[in-house]
Design a protein around this motif. Sequence first.
Motif, mmCIF file in Angstrom:
data_model
loop_
_atom_site.group_PDB
_atom_site.id
_atom_site.type_symbol
_atom_site.label_atom_id
_atom_site.label_comp_id
_atom_site.label_asym_id
_atom_site.label_seq_id
_atom_site.Cartn_x
_atom_site.Cartn_y
_atom_site.Cartn_z
ATOM 1 N N LYS A 59 12.274 -1.327 -11.387
ATOM 2 C CA LYS A 59 12.966 -0.184 -10.732
ATOM 3 C C LYS A 59 11.410 0.327 -10.031
ATOM 4 C CE LYS A 59 17.161 0.835 -12.599
ATOM 5 N NZ LYS A 59 18.101 0.455 -11.290
ATOM 6 N N ALA A 60 10.643 0.736 -10.837
ATOM 7 C CA ALA A 60 9.264 1.249 -9.937
ATOM 8 C C ALA A 60 8.873 0.402 -9.044
ATOM 9 C CB ALA A 60 8.461 1.315 -10.932
ATOM 10 N N VAL A 61 8.909 -0.818 -9.302
ATOM 11 C CA VAL A 61 8.170 -1.869 -8.344
ATOM 12 C C VAL A 61 8.970 -1.688 -6.864
ATOM 13 C CG1 VAL A 61 7.877 -4.275 -7.355
ATOM 14 C CG2 VAL A 61 7.036 -3.375 -9.724
ATOM 15 N N GLU A 62 10.425 -1.688 -7.179
ATOM 16 C CA GLU A 62 11.327 -1.605 -5.901
ATOM 17 C C GLU A 62 11.024 -0.399 -5.375
ATOM 18 O OE1 GLU A 62 15.481 -1.810 -7.243
ATOM 19 O OE2 GLU A 62 15.182 -3.635 -8.282
ATOM 20 N N GLU A 63 10.897 0.776 -5.691
ATOM 21 C CA GLU A 63 10.689 2.098 -5.055
ATOM 22 C C GLU A 63 9.221 1.779 -4.356
ATOM 23 O OE1 GLU A 63 12.648 4.413 -4.347
ATOM 24 O OE2 GLU A 63 14.264 3.853 -5.610
ATOM 25 N N PHE A 64 8.335 1.349 -5.148
ATOM 26 C CA PHE A 64 6.722 1.520 -4.611
ATOM 27 C C PHE A 64 6.786 0.375 -3.243
ATOM 28 C CE2 PHE A 64 5.246 2.702 -8.809
ATOM 29 C CZ PHE A 64 5.250 4.036 -8.627
ATOM 30 N N ASN A 77 0.378 3.672 -2.667
ATOM 31 C CA ASN A 77 1.635 2.814 -3.055
ATOM 32 C C ASN A 77 1.116 1.209 -3.395
ATOM 33 O OD1 ASN A 77 4.019 4.846 -3.363
ATOM 34 N ND2 ASN A 77 3.101 4.646 -1.128
ATOM 35 N N TYR A 78 0.088 0.785 -3.111
ATOM 36 C CA TYR A 78 -0.418 -0.417 -3.483
ATOM 37 C C TYR A 78 -0.920 -0.333 -5.031
ATOM 38 C CZ TYR A 78 0.161 -2.583 0.943
ATOM 39 O OH TYR A 78 0.759 -3.054 2.358
ATOM 40 N N ARG A 79 -1.486 0.996 -5.223
ATOM 41 C CA ARG A 79 -2.252 1.099 -6.479
ATOM 42 C C ARG A 79 -1.177 1.638 -7.473
ATOM 43 N NH1 ARG A 79 -7.432 1.396 -5.490
ATOM 44 N NH2 ARG A 79 -8.083 2.669 -3.679
ATOM 45 N N ASN A 80 -0.206 2.002 -7.068
ATOM 46 C CA ASN A 80 1.009 2.292 -8.030
ATOM 47 C C ASN A 80 1.922 1.276 -8.424
ATOM 48 O OD1 ASN A 80 0.414 5.199 -8.154
ATOM 49 N ND2 ASN A 80 1.803 5.750 -6.387
ATOM 50 N N ARG A 81 1.947 0.364 -7.228
ATOM 51 C CA ARG A 81 2.897 -0.899 -7.604
ATOM 52 C C ARG A 81 1.983 -1.850 -8.484
ATOM 53 N NH1 ARG A 81 5.030 -4.650 -2.976
ATOM 54 N NH2 ARG A 81 3.234 -5.209 -2.535
ATOM 55 N N ALA A 82 0.520 -1.845 -8.372
ATOM 56 C CA ALA A 82 -0.184 -2.858 -9.079
ATOM 57 C C ALA A 82 -0.285 -2.342 -10.431
ATOM 58 C CB ALA A 82 -1.829 -2.651 -8.545
#
Length: 287
Positions: A59-64, A77-82
Amino acid sequence: MKLLHLTCLAVILAVSGLLTVPTTAEAARGSRSSRSVSGDPGGHTNRGVKYARQKKYDKAVEEFTKAIERQPKDPKNYRNRALAYRLNGQAAEAKADTKKANELNPDSARTYTTRARALLREKKLDAALEELDKAIDKEPREMSARRLRAYIYLQKKEWEKAIEDYDLAINSTARIDIEGRTRRGFAYRSLKKYDMALIDFSKVIDANTKDIEAYRRRVYIYRVTNENEKAMEDLRAILKIKPNDADAKAQLAVLEKAKPKAPDAADAKPKASPAKGAKPSPKPNTR
């Protein structure tokens, strides 16, 4: 005190290093409203961080991903998704997002910190320190970089340097910093500054009175400084939380056995002194 394995620690620090933005009360509640939040259109970044901290990485990946679609030039958000990818076991995707974030902002404190985390996972401590030095030179108040650098100093047994970084990190937050105080306490203990270590370990217990490991750390200090009564109090506190704790039982038994016994009432009663001028009682006649 056992320190966490380097890779495990890097993952924990990664979660704590998730990038958020100021939110309205509506976004903080996770509203799906399309209303834009400053720096976070649609509130996707903050929802992604929330899911990541709940270990709901898909779900986190979806939001990022939604946040990236709205702000494709924002490295945050690239860092967050990473990080979400990495915590979800998707190493290749994490590497690609980290590379993209670094390309968008190659000379930022966050970029250097991200590189340092990667080097830490490879156990390249000196190279990681170099990246963290650059991050802190760039942004002295970058606390995730300071925490990571402090941990590496602990690994290298550079206690004073670790304490210096933890001082700033701990003072940067109003809450009791459990992770920071636990590790700074370990550094103080290693320097045999037991009074300072005791303050940190006690603060951790204040924040969480059921933290068994914090009690154990304090027991160690009390035993080293011969404050055995206080050590026994903490061991009893551990057994109240975990009645079958073998280590606490064993330590308590040793300390109770070594405790001086109180004198019997008859022995403790002082003998009356003869009155002034009185003759001593005659010895009994044995004939």
